[in-house]
Design an enzyme around this catalytic site. Structure first.
Site, PDB file in Angstrom:
ATOM      1  N   ASP A   7      42.676  33.357  37.559  1.00  0.00           N
ATOM      2  CA  ASP A   7      41.898  32.881  37.856  1.00  0.00           C
ATOM      3  C   ASP A   7      41.443  31.918  37.140  1.00  0.00           C
ATOM      4  O   ASP A   7      41.439  31.660  36.052  1.00  0.00           O
ATOM      5  CB  ASP A   7      40.849  33.358  39.489  1.00  0.00           C
ATOM      6  N   CYS A  64      40.436  37.533  34.914  1.00  0.00           N
ATOM      7  CA  CYS A  64      39.338  36.864  35.678  1.00  0.00           C
ATOM      8  C   CYS A  64      38.814  36.593  35.337  1.00  0.00           C
ATOM      9  O   CYS A  64      38.570  37.255  34.029  1.00  0.00           O
ATOM     10  CB  CYS A  64      39.805  37.089  36.573  1.00  0.00           C
ATOM     11  N   THR A  66      35.815  39.230  35.042  1.00  0.00           N
ATOM     12  CA  THR A  66      35.353  40.118  34.563  1.00  0.00           C
ATOM     13  C   THR A  66      36.759  40.863  34.334  1.00  0.00           C
ATOM     14  O   THR A  66      36.655  42.081  33.710  1.00  0.00           O
ATOM     15  CB  THR A  66      34.815  40.777  35.806  1.00  0.00           C
ATOM     16  N   HIS A  97      50.170  56.893  28.572  1.00  0.00           N
ATOM     17  CA  HIS A  97      49.750  57.959  29.925  1.00  0.00           C
ATOM     18  C   HIS A  97      49.815  57.900  31.233  1.00  0.00           C
ATOM     19  O   HIS A  97      49.984  58.165  32.117  1.00  0.00           O
ATOM     20  CB  HIS A  97      48.617  58.250  29.537  1.00  0.00           C
ATOM     21  N   HIS A 132      53.265  63.375  31.757  1.00  0.00           N
ATOM     22  CA  HIS A 132      52.444  62.097  32.683  1.00  0.00           C
ATOM     23  C   HIS A 132      53.083  61.681  33.962  1.00  0.00           C
ATOM     24  O   HIS A 132      52.449  60.917  34.655  1.00  0.00           O
ATOM     25  CB  HIS A 132      51.928  61.099  31.275  1.00  0.00           C
TER      26      HIS A 132
HETATM   27  C1  RB5 Z   1      35.141  34.243  40.035  1.00  0.00           C
HETATM   28  O1  RB5 Z   1      33.556  32.948  40.095  1.00  0.00           O
HETATM   29  C2  RB5 Z   1      35.094  35.856  39.812  1.00  0.00           C
HETATM   30  O2  RB5 Z   1      34.393  36.158  40.384  1.00  0.00           O
HETATM   31  C3  RB5 Z   1      36.383  36.297  39.323  1.00  0.00           C
HETATM   32  O3  RB5 Z   1      36.722  34.991  38.472  1.00  0.00           O
HETATM   33  C4  RB5 Z   1      36.424  37.765  39.073  1.00  0.00           C
HETATM   34  O4  RB5 Z   1      35.593  37.800  37.536  1.00  0.00           O
HETATM   35  C5  RB5 Z   1      36.165  38.055  40.019  1.00  0.00           C
HETATM   36  O5  RB5 Z   1      36.357  40.008  39.667  1.00  0.00           O
END
Ligand code: RB5
Length: 148
Positions: A7, A64, A66, A97, A132
């Protein structure tokens, strides 16, 4: 073939990963996004996972902000085992694994150096099978039978 997706929160890091893959001569397909405009990470996860489930791609890398949202979305797709990592040990062992087929990380969490090392650790490792396999089979059984 490897599928890449991000994203807006992972877009810039994905550009670094693409350069790294090109240097290694690894072919990839990028399902977007293609700029920093806001998009919804489940849409990107779906586009990437479609390519894995169809057999067009074997492995995927999803980014993304996080790494968490996109991994949660990917793990809803039958046949996908996505691991959100921020260290090389986990990136390697989730292949060895868990037979993970998607590596996820956060563009707002890890820098490009570590991210490229994680990509290498993931791509250069192979599932060990053996004991595994039994455990991965139990994951597959959960996917198949949970709630039935
Ligand atoms: C987008 O702002 C953010 O929420 C997305 O990139 C991600 O971190 C969601 O888990």
């Amino acid at each position: 073939m490897l599928v890449l997706g991000s994203d807006h929160g992972g877009f810039l890091l994905k550009q670094e990963i693409k350069k790294h893959l090109e240097e290694r001569g690894i072919a990839f397909s990028d399902v977007g996004c293609f700029d920093e405009n806001s998009v919804d990470y489940p849409d990107i996860a779906k586009a990437a996972c479609d390519k894995i489930v169809s057999g067009e791609c074997e492995l995927g890398i999803l980014i993304c902000g996080t790494g968490i949202g996109i991994s949660m979305a990917a793990n809803k797709v039958k046949g996908i085992r996505a691991a959100c990592c921020s260290d090389c040990f986990s990136a390697k062992f989730t292949r060895l694994h868990n037979n993970a087929n998607v590596l996820c990380f956060g563009g707002r969490v890890v820098g490009p150096g570590l991210a490229c090392m994680m990509v290498d650790a993931f791509l250069d490792a192979e599932f060990e099978g053996g004991r595994h396999q039994r455990r991965v089979d139990k994951i597959l059984a959960l996917e198949e039978n949970f709630g039935k």
